[in-house]
Design an enzyme around this catalytic site. Structure first.
Site, PDB file in Angstrom:
ATOM      1  CB  SER A 112      -0.931   0.020   1.185  1.00  0.00           C
ATOM      2  OG  SER A 112      -1.804  -1.349   1.259  1.00  0.00           O
TER       3      SER A 112
HETATM    4  N1  SAH Z   1      -1.330  -4.330   3.952  1.00  0.00           N
HETATM    5  C1  SAH Z   1      -0.878  -4.743   2.741  1.00  0.00           C
HETATM    6  C2  SAH Z   1      -1.323  -4.473   1.377  1.00  0.00           C
HETATM    7  C3  SAH Z   1      -1.289  -5.527   0.478  1.00  0.00           C
HETATM    8  S1  SAH Z   1      -2.538  -5.669  -0.911  1.00  0.00           S
HETATM    9  C4  SAH Z   1       0.673  -4.227   2.703  1.00  0.00           C
HETATM   10  O1  SAH Z   1       1.146  -3.499   3.560  1.00  0.00           O
HETATM   11  O2  SAH Z   1       1.445  -4.443   1.811  1.00  0.00           O
HETATM   12  C5  SAH Z   1      -3.737  -6.605  -0.334  1.00  0.00           C
HETATM   13  C6  SAH Z   1      -3.559  -8.000   0.041  1.00  0.00           C
HETATM   14  O3  SAH Z   1      -4.621  -8.555   0.314  1.00  0.00           O
HETATM   15  C7  SAH Z   1      -2.979  -8.805  -1.099  1.00  0.00           C
HETATM   16  O4  SAH Z   1      -1.684  -9.497  -0.682  1.00  0.00           O
HETATM   17  C8  SAH Z   1      -3.861  -9.815  -1.376  1.00  0.00           C
HETATM   18  O5  SAH Z   1      -3.320 -11.150  -1.782  1.00  0.00           O
HETATM   19  C9  SAH Z   1      -4.756  -9.901  -0.124  1.00  0.00           C
HETATM   20  N2  SAH Z   1      -5.965 -10.390  -0.124  1.00  0.00           N
HETATM   21  C10 SAH Z   1      -6.942 -10.375  -1.107  1.00  0.00           C
HETATM   22  N3  SAH Z   1      -8.197 -10.913  -0.791  1.00  0.00           N
HETATM   23  C11 SAH Z   1      -7.728 -11.402   0.637  1.00  0.00           C
HETATM   24  C12 SAH Z   1      -8.738 -12.425   1.464  1.00  0.00           C
HETATM   25  N4  SAH Z   1      -9.921 -12.640   1.040  1.00  0.00           N
HETATM   26  N5  SAH Z   1      -8.185 -12.684   2.398  1.00  0.00           N
HETATM   27  C13 SAH Z   1      -6.911 -12.358   2.637  1.00  0.00           C
HETATM   28  N6  SAH Z   1      -6.076 -11.690   2.122  1.00  0.00           N
HETATM   29  C14 SAH Z   1      -6.400 -11.187   0.978  1.00  0.00           C
END
Ligand code: SAH
Length: 212
Positions: A60
């Site tokens: 993010s």
């Molecule tokens: N908080 C993260 C943001 C990553 S982007 C950071 O600081 O880097 C969002 C993430 O959510 C991705 O890795 C994606 O695989 C995950 N994601 C999407 N749907 C999901 C679900 N149903 N359960 C768990 N993770 C999920």
């Protein structure tokens, strides 16, 4: 390029963009972001942008990380936060330095492994992670005084709202795939749920099912 001066500049930008919580700003200033991205991306780690982390996912944008943390902590420090979407592990690392305990759930196993390694490298002992579909939350440890969802569902998953404690706060982007999403704050009261619209945000979609 990963120096303290570069990080200080990032924090100045966050301040200009309206982040006010000094604890959040201090934690952003002193937490390395470059260890959460590929080496090839490390030179861009302190730009205020989302960056690719593989598997079609992104770490993010720092502003978003700061803003969501600030919103979650606006009413005091919760004992524990549930994060849905570990991704790179950067947001959970920031949270782990702001609250006593962080639970985080990721559906892509390969990403979770890398995030765990980064947490280990930082010596973080209060982040507990699980490989599963976070749409269903993490029921055994519920209810949570704070939930942060870092991927966008089209509609708020009812199980997450159910796992929110009375007085608890959940910050979540809501909106369809490929569109702009509305960042929302939900606050559970004794007999009602308050919903507030924050700003427009851009997140990857919340998807069903856990994968390797
Ligand atoms: N908080 C993260 C943001 C990553 S982007 C950071 O600081 O880097 C969002 C993430 O959510 C991705 O890795 C994606 O695989 C995950 N994601 C999407 N749907 C999901 C679900 N149903 N359960 C768990 N993770 C999920």
């Amino acid at each position: 390029m990963t120096s303290q001066r570069t990080r200080d500049r990032l924090v100045e930008r966050l301040r200009e963009k309206g982040i006010k919580n000094e604890r959040v700003l201090e934690v952003m200033r002193t937490t390395p972001r470059h260890i959460f991205v590929d080496e090839a991306m490390a030179h861009r780690a302190y730009e205020d942008t989302a960056l690719p982390i593989g598997h079609g996912q992104t770490i993010s944008q720092p502003y978003t990380v700061a803003r969501m943390s600030e919103v979650l902590l606006a009413d005091g420090i919760p004992d524990v936060v549930l994060e849905v979407g570990t991704g790179s592990g950067y947001q959970s690392a920031i949270l782990s330095r702001l609250v006593p305990k962080v639970y985080t759930v990721e559906r892509i196993s390969a990403l979770l492994q890398r995030a765990r390694e980064a947490h280990h490298l930082m010596g973080l002992l209060n982040v507990f992670s699980k490989h599963s579909d976070g749409t269903w939350g993490w029921p055994p440890n519920a209810p949570y005084p704070a939930i942060m969802v870092t991927a966008a569902p089209e509609q708020v998953p009812p199980s997450l709202l159910q796992q929110l404690a009375v007085g608890g706060r959940m910050v979540i982007p809501v909106g369809g795939v490929g569109r702009r999403q509305q960042l929302k704050l939900f606050i559970r009261h004794e007999d009602s749920i308050e919903e507030k619209n924050l700003e427009i945000a851009h997140f990857v979609p919340l998807l069903d099912g856990a994968v390797r």
